[in-house]
Design an enzyme around this catalytic site. Structure first.
Site, mmCIF file in Angstrom:
data_model
loop_
_atom_site.group_PDB
_atom_site.id
_atom_site.type_symbol
_atom_site.label_atom_id
_atom_site.label_comp_id
_atom_site.label_asym_id
_atom_site.label_seq_id
_atom_site.Cartn_x
_atom_site.Cartn_y
_atom_site.Cartn_z
ATOM 1 N N PHE A 1 0.803 -1.220 0.000
ATOM 2 C CA PHE A 1 0.000 0.000 0.000
ATOM 3 C C PHE A 1 0.841 1.277 0.000
ATOM 4 O O PHE A 1 0.299 2.377 -0.136
ATOM 5 C CB PHE A 1 -0.929 0.023 1.221
ATOM 6 C CG PHE A 1 -0.211 -0.006 2.542
ATOM 7 C CD1 PHE A 1 0.308 1.147 3.097
ATOM 8 C CD2 PHE A 1 -0.047 -1.204 3.220
ATOM 9 C CE1 PHE A 1 0.979 1.121 4.314
ATOM 10 C CE2 PHE A 1 0.607 -1.242 4.442
ATOM 11 C CZ PHE A 1 1.127 -0.067 4.983
ATOM 12 N N THR B 1 -6.811 0.446 11.234
ATOM 13 C CA THR B 1 -6.329 1.053 9.993
ATOM 14 C C THR B 1 -7.352 0.951 8.874
ATOM 15 O O THR B 1 -7.586 1.916 8.149
ATOM 16 C CB THR B 1 -5.014 0.376 9.559
ATOM 17 O OG1 THR B 1 -4.081 0.467 10.631
ATOM 18 C CG2 THR B 1 -4.441 1.030 8.332
ATOM 19 N N ARG C 1 -11.699 6.768 12.080
ATOM 20 C CA ARG C 1 -11.624 6.061 10.796
ATOM 21 C C ARG C 1 -12.980 5.482 10.401
ATOM 22 O O ARG C 1 -13.320 5.441 9.218
ATOM 23 C CB ARG C 1 -10.552 4.984 10.834
ATOM 24 C CG ARG C 1 -9.157 5.577 10.781
ATOM 25 C CD ARG C 1 -8.084 4.517 10.742
ATOM 26 N NE ARG C 1 -6.781 5.115 10.512
ATOM 27 C CZ ARG C 1 -5.666 4.729 11.111
ATOM 28 N NH1 ARG C 1 -5.699 3.731 11.991
ATOM 29 N NH2 ARG C 1 -4.533 5.310 10.847
ATOM 30 N N HIS D 1 -3.971 10.193 10.455
ATOM 31 C CA HIS D 1 -2.855 9.235 10.428
ATOM 32 C C HIS D 1 -1.969 9.513 11.611
ATOM 33 O O HIS D 1 -1.996 10.547 12.200
ATOM 34 C CB HIS D 1 -2.061 9.359 9.127
ATOM 35 C CG HIS D 1 -2.718 8.649 7.991
ATOM 36 N ND1 HIS D 1 -2.402 7.373 7.616
ATOM 37 C CD2 HIS D 1 -3.704 9.032 7.158
ATOM 38 C CE1 HIS D 1 -3.147 7.019 6.605
ATOM 39 N NE2 HIS D 1 -3.944 8.011 6.307
#
Length: 103
Positions: A42, A76, A90, A103
């Site tokens: 990623f 995440t 998130r 983040h």
């Protein structure tokens, strides 16, 4: 606006915002910041996303701030966060495993 909503949640969660600055990171700056993620699948998508527009960097303070921050932002993967941590940042603001507001 989302930045204001996120800032309100951060403050309501017991954090103090000591400093904040709006800036636009280059892909190279993102690569340096996320150097510990280099080589992961990623990584290219992450650096492209983070450098695609302005960010708001904050210095936060709170007793045991790192543990509480990890709890506040959630897993995440924002799809997983929506299921397991629905009140996390998130879960509320993320759209996939890369694109989230924090983040």
């Amino acid at each position: 606006d989302r930045a204001g909503e996120i800032e309100d949640i951060i403050l309501r969660s017991g954090f103090s915002i000591l400093q904040k600055r709006k800036l636009h990171l280059s892909p190279e700056q993102c690569s340096d910041f996320y150097a510990d993620q280099f080589g992961k699948m990623f990584f290219p998508s992450l650096t492209v996303f983070i450098s695609s527009g302005p960010i708001i960097a904050m210095v936060l303070a709170r007793h045991q701030a790192i543990a509480y921050w990890k709890e506040l932002i959630g897993p995440t993967n924002s799809m997983k966060a929506k299921e397991t941590h629905p009140d996390s940042l998130r879960a509320i603001f993320g759209t996939d495993d890369i694109r989230s507001e924090e983040h």
